[in-house]
Each structure stands twice: as C-alpha cells, then as structure tokens.
Enzyme design. Sequence first.
Site, mmCIF file in Angstrom:
data_model
loop_
_atom_site.group_PDB
_atom_site.id
_atom_site.type_symbol
_atom_site.label_atom_id
_atom_site.label_comp_id
_atom_site.label_asym_id
_atom_site.label_seq_id
_atom_site.Cartn_x
_atom_site.Cartn_y
_atom_site.Cartn_z
ATOM 1 N N LYS A 175 12.630 4.202 -1.960
ATOM 2 C CA LYS A 175 11.595 4.613 -1.002
ATOM 3 C C LYS A 175 12.177 5.326 0.222
ATOM 4 C CE LYS A 175 8.168 1.533 -0.417
ATOM 5 N NZ LYS A 175 7.477 0.222 -0.161
ATOM 6 N N ARG A 212 -1.295 2.331 13.684
ATOM 7 C CA ARG A 212 -2.390 3.276 14.002
ATOM 8 C C ARG A 212 -3.668 2.760 13.369
ATOM 9 N NH1 ARG A 212 -2.991 5.148 8.733
ATOM 10 N NH2 ARG A 212 -1.028 5.316 7.587
ATOM 11 N N GLU A 257 13.755 -1.257 -2.897
ATOM 12 C CA GLU A 257 13.029 -2.524 -3.068
ATOM 13 C C GLU A 257 12.925 -2.836 -4.547
ATOM 14 O OE1 GLU A 257 9.912 -2.448 0.728
ATOM 15 O OE2 GLU A 257 9.137 -2.171 -1.283
ATOM 16 N N HIS A 308 -2.422 -4.906 -3.557
ATOM 17 C CA HIS A 308 -2.091 -4.459 -2.201
ATOM 18 C C HIS A 308 -3.098 -5.125 -1.272
ATOM 19 C CE1 HIS A 308 -1.154 -1.308 0.989
ATOM 20 N NE2 HIS A 308 -2.244 -1.912 1.441
ATOM 21 N N LYS A 347 -4.545 5.056 -1.742
ATOM 22 C CA LYS A 347 -5.759 4.260 -1.923
ATOM 23 C C LYS A 347 -6.973 5.136 -2.275
ATOM 24 C CE LYS A 347 -3.533 1.576 1.585
ATOM 25 N NZ LYS A 347 -3.308 1.510 3.036
ATOM 26 N N LYS A 359 10.318 2.675 7.978
ATOM 27 C CA LYS A 359 10.053 1.564 7.061
ATOM 28 C C LYS A 359 11.273 0.692 6.763
ATOM 29 C CE LYS A 359 7.081 2.755 3.789
ATOM 30 N NZ LYS A 359 6.441 3.616 2.776
#
Length: 451
Positions: free
Chosen positions: A157, A290, A199, A207, A236, A115
């Site tokens: 993160k 993916r 961040e 989102h 989610k 990331k």
Amino acid sequence: MQKILVANRGEIAVRIIRACMQEGIETVAVYSTADKDALHVQLADDAVCIGGPNSTDSYLNMKNILTAAVSTGADAIHPGFGFLSENAKFARLCEEFGIVFIGPNADVIDKMGNKSKAREMMVKAKVPVVPGSDGAVESVYAGIIVAKEVGYPVLIKASAGGGGRGMRVAESEDEFKKAFEMAQLEAKNAFGDDTMYIERFVKDPKHIEFQILADKYGNVIHLGERDCSVQRRNQKVVEEAPCGIISKDLRDKMGEAAVNAAKFVGYENAGTIEFLLSGEEFFFIEMNTRIQVEHPVTEMITGIDIVKEQIKIASGKKLSISQEEVKFNGHSIECRINAENPKLNFRPNAGEIKLLHIPGGFGLRFDSAIYQGYKIPPFYDSMIGKLIVHAETREAAIKKMRVAIEEIIIEGVEHNLAFCYAIINSDEFAKGVFNTGFIPKHIDRLLETKI
Ligand code: ADP
Ligand code: ADP
Ligand code: MG
C-alpha cells in the site's frame, strides 16, 4: 464565524454551502473555468474563479484559493473531501494567513494523513493494526523480508494513498516485486509520493468505520459505525449505518478504540477511523482527517448535522453532547451515483443532464450538484450525487431505496443506478453478511440487472 470559503466543488461544496446558509453564515465559492455554471457557484453569496480546468491549476492551487479567501474577507476555509482536505501544508498556510482551517491542525494531519505513520501511531496507542511492516519499507527487498514474516497474501500500500488507489495484492514471493513496482508507480503518478508499506491481506473482511467528533478541549465522542463493505476496486459504492450484523458489545469495543485513537493524537474536528473486521477481530487501517462522502448515513440515524458540528468546533465551541447522549434511531443507506458506464468497465462519462426527476417523501435525501441542463465536465471525480434513505428498520430502508431508484430519472449520461439496484436487491445485501469481496465475486450477475 461570519464568512466561510468552500475550497471544493460538486455535491460536497453544495452540502457545505447549504449548512452555512442555514446558520446565517456567508459563503464564498471558488471555481475553475470549467465550473462557471456549477451549482455551488450559483448558491454561494460570492464566487471567485481560481484557475483552469485541471485541479492542479484550480482546486489544488493553494495560492489562488488563499488569495480568494483574503480578498473576500473570509474567516475560515472548509476543504470538503479530496483536493486539499488532507494537505498539512495547506492547513499550515491557512493558519499563517489568519484563516481558520475547518479540520484538525496541521501537525495532526501530518501524523494521521500519512498511512504508514498513522499505523506507527496506532501501535503506540495500543489500537490493533493489521499485521505488517513497522511504518514504511525502504525497498522491494526490505518488503520481501516483511512479507515473508507476515505471510502471504500481502497488500502493498502507498503511504499517501487514497480513493482506493496505490495498492496491489501479492499472493506469493514470485509476484511481490512486480506488484510492488506497479503500486509504487501508481502512487508516484497519483500522489507524487511513492513511499510504500505492507499489510497482511485480510481475506473477505467487512469495512467498518467510526465517525468521531472532537472539540478543542479534549472531548471526543463517536457517532457509531458505518458499514462500507460494498466496494469496487477498494472504493465504496453503497454504505449504511448501523452495520446490520454487529453486536452491541463489539460496537462499544470498536467505538472505544476509535475514541482512544483520536485522543492519542490530540485530534480535533470531525474524523473517521477505518477498521477491517474479520469475525470478531478488528484492525485499524487508516484515519480520514476530514468529512467523508458517506457522512449522511450517520447524520440520518443520529440527527446530528456533522458539517455544522465541524463549524462549531472550529469556532471554539465545546461539544454539546456526551457519548451517553448520542442516540441511534433506525437505519440509513446511501448509494453513490457515479456518471460512469458499468457495462464499459465503469468508464467515466461526462455530458449533459437532459432530464432529471428526483423522488421525495419521508426519510429520503438527495445530496447532489446536478440540475437539468447541467453539463458534467470531464475533469473531475465521476461521483455526481448520493441517494440516501432513512427508515425505522433495515428492511424498510432497503425497500425505500428500491422504490426511490425505481422512480428517479437521470437521463443524458450513463450512470450506475441499475448496478446499485442490483446490489441492494441481492440476497447477500438483504442478509447483511456481505464483505469487501462481494462485488468482485458477483460482478457478472450485478451487471445484468435492469431497473
Ligand atoms: P471516503 O473515505 O470519504 O469514502 P474516498 O476515499 O471515496 O472517501 O474519497 C473521497 C474523494 O476524495 C474522492 O473523490 C476521492 O477520489 C478523493 N480522494 C481521496 N483520497 C484522496 C487523495 N489522497 N488524493 C486525492 N484525492 C483523494
Ligand atoms: P484508501 O485510503 O484508498 O481509502 P484504505 O487503506 O482505507 O485505502 O483501504 C481501502 C480498502 O481496501 C478497504 O476498505 C479494504 O476494502 C481494502 N483493504 C485495505 N487494506 C486491506 C488489507 N490489509 N486487507 C484486505 N483489504 C484491505
Ligand atoms: Mg479508506
């Protein structure tokens, strides 16, 4: 492509096997000793046991999976999501064994699967990212300097993070060191990699993510956005397509940024570009290289089977439609069904499905691997299925989901359907104005609801 090995389990393995069967492609399932009675094993033409219950012994065991592929004569491997799906080393090994990996090539996974590296790539591609560190930070102290520049609160993160794990908010410099060390420890344990980046913590964003498809010849299109703002612990829970409140202008702008991002890295196959949306401002957060859990809502509104597209792309076929030909029709919502107890802090809950009744009818879809009498093993992710509806309008889709949850019966294990019911019946959801802060803010009220 004549034979595909599915290197996964659960509902996504079943989803992929069904697509293969419809295309006349033979399938090979792989399974752990804990999964010998699993549905994916029963549905596939062939099945190979690849090891013990722990994922490291089976679904993450590259050697055994590749041996299974070679010995059954599979031409390709579909990795699904989770497990080896974003593992560049595995993609590279498939190539060495002459087996097609259904996904992007290993170099692209390397670039975008990490990331903090992906952030650097996106800066070069001129795609807006959340203000933060240039790539990874070397130490807590380097992190503190970046955080001061960016301004608190910040989100610390893990570069290797996924599934909402390995991230912590620091509200101030006092909290930074502890938050950094905790996130780092979690990342080390979950992903075996404690590289961290910083961040700015965006307050109450939506989102919004874009599904993209890219072939081997540089053609890239997007299939519109999904709103995945209903999240618990950055995971989610309920997703929908399209987003209920986005303008066409903003959709076009974000879609273009997503396509540019994919083009810039030479992306191939299906992928998702995730953004945070704050007002009219959007920021790239990560790319998932993916198939994603929530891909069905996009399929329902576009009429495109994304798994079949993945197979076609991997077989070297050109995309059969252009951006202009992608048509959006109606509205789709998905609820993730997890075997967990919301009242006990969402504790995962294995056990036997004693009674199962699935509703049907126009515009209803149930993607799952459970059946009556099935024993959910305790070793894997708690997601056991997805309930998906499609209707002409958002309002009609909400109603359809409401009726479906009222009818469905899953007995024997605790699950989160009453919690999903509370979410889709809330005023905030009805208006479409919810953001990622919605569940944490209303958790007590959401937990009270009964179906
Ligand atoms: P999506 O973005 O498709 O909604 P999630 O982040 O919910 O995906 O992850 C899908 C599945 O993959 C979940 O079972 C999750 O636990 C798993 N997963 C995601 N990222 C990773 C990772 N880096 N390592 C291991 N498992 C992961
Ligand atoms: P994962 O790989 O676990 O899916 P993401 O980077 O996609 O991690 O982030 C998961 C969720 O965490 C996002 O959907 C969002 O709700 C929250 N999140 C991530 N980055 C930020 C940020 N900079 N500010 C606020 N929330 C964030
Ligand atoms: Mg994500």
